[in-house]
Write a protein that holds these residues in place. Structure first.
Motif, PDB file in Angstrom:
ATOM      1  N   LEU A   1      -2.868  -2.620  15.067  1.00  0.00           N
ATOM      2  CA  LEU A   1      -2.137  -1.497  14.510  1.00  0.00           C
ATOM      3  C   LEU A   1      -3.063  -0.847  13.490  1.00  0.00           C
ATOM      4  N   LEU A   2      -3.234   0.441  13.594  1.00  0.00           N
ATOM      5  CA  LEU A   2      -4.149   1.159  12.700  1.00  0.00           C
ATOM      6  C   LEU A   2      -3.348   2.196  11.927  1.00  0.00           C
ATOM      7  N   ASP A   3      -3.134   1.927  10.642  1.00  0.00           N
ATOM      8  CA  ASP A   3      -2.388   2.827   9.767  1.00  0.00           C
ATOM      9  C   ASP A   3      -3.352   3.672   8.959  1.00  0.00           C
ATOM     10  N   VAL A   4      -3.122   4.981   8.949  1.00  0.00           N
ATOM     11  CA  VAL A   4      -3.946   5.894   8.164  1.00  0.00           C
ATOM     12  C   VAL A   4      -3.039   6.713   7.263  1.00  0.00           C
ATOM     13  N   TYR A   5      -3.459   6.846   5.994  1.00  0.00           N
ATOM     14  CA  TYR A   5      -2.709   7.615   5.003  1.00  0.00           C
ATOM     15  C   TYR A   5      -3.656   8.645   4.395  1.00  0.00           C
ATOM     16  N   VAL A   6      -3.191   9.874   4.304  1.00  0.00           N
ATOM     17  CA  VAL A   6      -3.999  10.967   3.741  1.00  0.00           C
ATOM     18  C   VAL A   6      -3.224  11.632   2.613  1.00  0.00           C
ATOM     19  N   LEU A   7      -3.869  11.744   1.444  1.00  0.00           N
ATOM     20  CA  LEU A   7      -3.267  12.354   0.273  1.00  0.00           C
ATOM     21  C   LEU A   7      -4.060  13.611  -0.094  1.00  0.00           C
TER      22      LEU A   7
ATOM     23  N   ARG B   1       0.793  -1.225   0.000  1.00  0.00           N
ATOM     24  CA  ARG B   1       0.000   0.000   0.000  1.00  0.00           C
ATOM     25  C   ARG B   1       0.827   1.278   0.000  1.00  0.00           C
ATOM     26  N   PRO B   2       1.922   1.413   0.802  1.00  0.00           N
ATOM     27  CA  PRO B   2       2.644   2.691   0.735  1.00  0.00           C
ATOM     28  C   PRO B   2       3.214   2.965  -0.651  1.00  0.00           C
ATOM     29  N   GLU B   3       3.738   1.922  -1.279  1.00  0.00           N
ATOM     30  CA  GLU B   3       4.290   2.096  -2.620  1.00  0.00           C
ATOM     31  C   GLU B   3       3.199   2.466  -3.624  1.00  0.00           C
ATOM     32  N   LYS B   4       2.045   1.848  -3.482  1.00  0.00           N
ATOM     33  CA  LYS B   4       0.942   2.156  -4.391  1.00  0.00           C
ATOM     34  C   LYS B   4       0.492   3.599  -4.242  1.00  0.00           C
ATOM     35  N   LEU B   5       0.543   4.106  -3.016  1.00  0.00           N
ATOM     36  CA  LEU B   5       0.111   5.474  -2.788  1.00  0.00           C
ATOM     37  C   LEU B   5       1.160   6.483  -3.235  1.00  0.00           C
TER      38      LEU B   5
ATOM     39  N   LEU C   1       1.454  12.080  -5.382  1.00  0.00           N
ATOM     40  CA  LEU C   1       0.861  12.997  -4.416  1.00  0.00           C
ATOM     41  C   LEU C   1       1.616  12.940  -3.092  1.00  0.00           C
ATOM     42  N   GLU C   2       1.488  13.992  -2.321  1.00  0.00           N
ATOM     43  CA  GLU C   2       2.030  13.972  -0.958  1.00  0.00           C
ATOM     44  C   GLU C   2       1.255  12.950  -0.137  1.00  0.00           C
ATOM     45  N   VAL C   3       1.967  12.127   0.631  1.00  0.00           N
ATOM     46  CA  VAL C   3       1.326  11.138   1.489  1.00  0.00           C
ATOM     47  C   VAL C   3       1.653  11.461   2.942  1.00  0.00           C
TER      48      VAL C   3
END
Length: 260
Positions: free
Chosen positions: A251-257, A181-185, A190-192
């Motif tokens: 573990l709860l990971d959140v990503y905002v673009l 997921r991080p690579e896909k984002l 975009l800024e992640v």
């Protein structure tokens, strides 16, 4: 059942389409999200949820959708599965539901403030879903994706993972398509912005079993195939937790673009 007729061969499409028949278990047993998640979402997005127009994509039975609405957002649930959407409508009839997928959003350009994916972004094609999110976002809006993932460094969860890997060697993927997921984002350009939270819940053993039943790697199996695996898992959990109550760490990971 996969297209080849063999449920023990991993088929991403079959897994993605498997949730309708287990929607009741999904609603009853899946973990929710702590309040801190939405505090982080507002911080990373740089705007409050109150008054925001939100598309909650892959909404499922509405676990996150209701929490977003509870923070004052105006939410439309986007869900492709009729079974999941039916439960969402039954539990939350006040929330509008649109049948669609993130790769092709039937909404106007620049029409919403946030596009969210709770436990669902890994079922999309990011090369399509990220541009679609950007298209429908207003200036200053943001795409937000997050996942609850059990903390498999905890001994009893590591042991469970080993058991399920042995029992379901071809279908068990505890992280599914989330591994990249991080690579896909970041590939979107975009800024992640990201954050990680830790939280836990205490639930009965039977709820843990229902949660497993709602996972795609069990949902794709025929009942007679999953029953003995679930029975063995229930026995193993009761051996570890003889009082019948399980503490599950997440573990709860959140990503905002943000939209440029």
């Amino acid at each position: 059942m996969t297209e080849q007729g063999n449920p023990l061969v991993y088929d991403a499409k079959a897994h993605a389409n498997s949730f309708g028949p287990v929607a009741a278990q999904y609603q009853a047993a899946r973990p929710s999200y702590p309040d801190e998640l939405f505090d982080e979402l507002e911080r990373l997005a740089g705007r409050p949820l109150a008054g925001a127009d939100v598309l909650d994509v892959g909404a499922g039975t509405g676990i996150a959708t209701r929490l977003l609405a509870g923070r004052g957002a105006r939410v439309v649930a986007v869900e492709p599965s009729p079974g999941m959407a039916a439960v969402l409508r039954e539990v939350s009839p006040q929330i509008p539901v649109v049948k669609a997928v993130g790769d092709e959003l039937p909404f106007h350009d620049a029409s919403v403030d946030l596009v969210t994916y709770a436990q669902a972004f890994h079922w999309t094609e990011p090369e399509r879903s990220v541009p679609e999110a950007v298209r429908v976002l207003r200036p200053g809006g943001a795409l937000a994706v997050w996942w609850n993932v059990k903390d498999y460094e905890v001994p009893w969860l590591a042991a469970q993972q080993e058991r399920l890997t042995a029992a379901l060697p071809d279908t068990y993927h505890h992280n599914g398509g989330m591994n990249a997921r991080p690579e896909k984002l970041t590939a979107s350009g975009l800024e992640v912005r990201s954050a990680r939270l830790r939280w836990e819940r205490r639930v009965p053993v039977d709820q843990v079993i229902d949660d497993l039943t709602s996972r795609s790697y069990f949902a794709v199996l025929e009942p007679e195939q999953r029953a003995p695996v679930l029975a063995a898992e229930r026995a193993a959990l009761l051996a570890d937790f003889p009082d019948g109550e399980v503490t599950e760490p997440y573990l709860l990971d959140v990503y905002v673009l943000p939209k440029p």
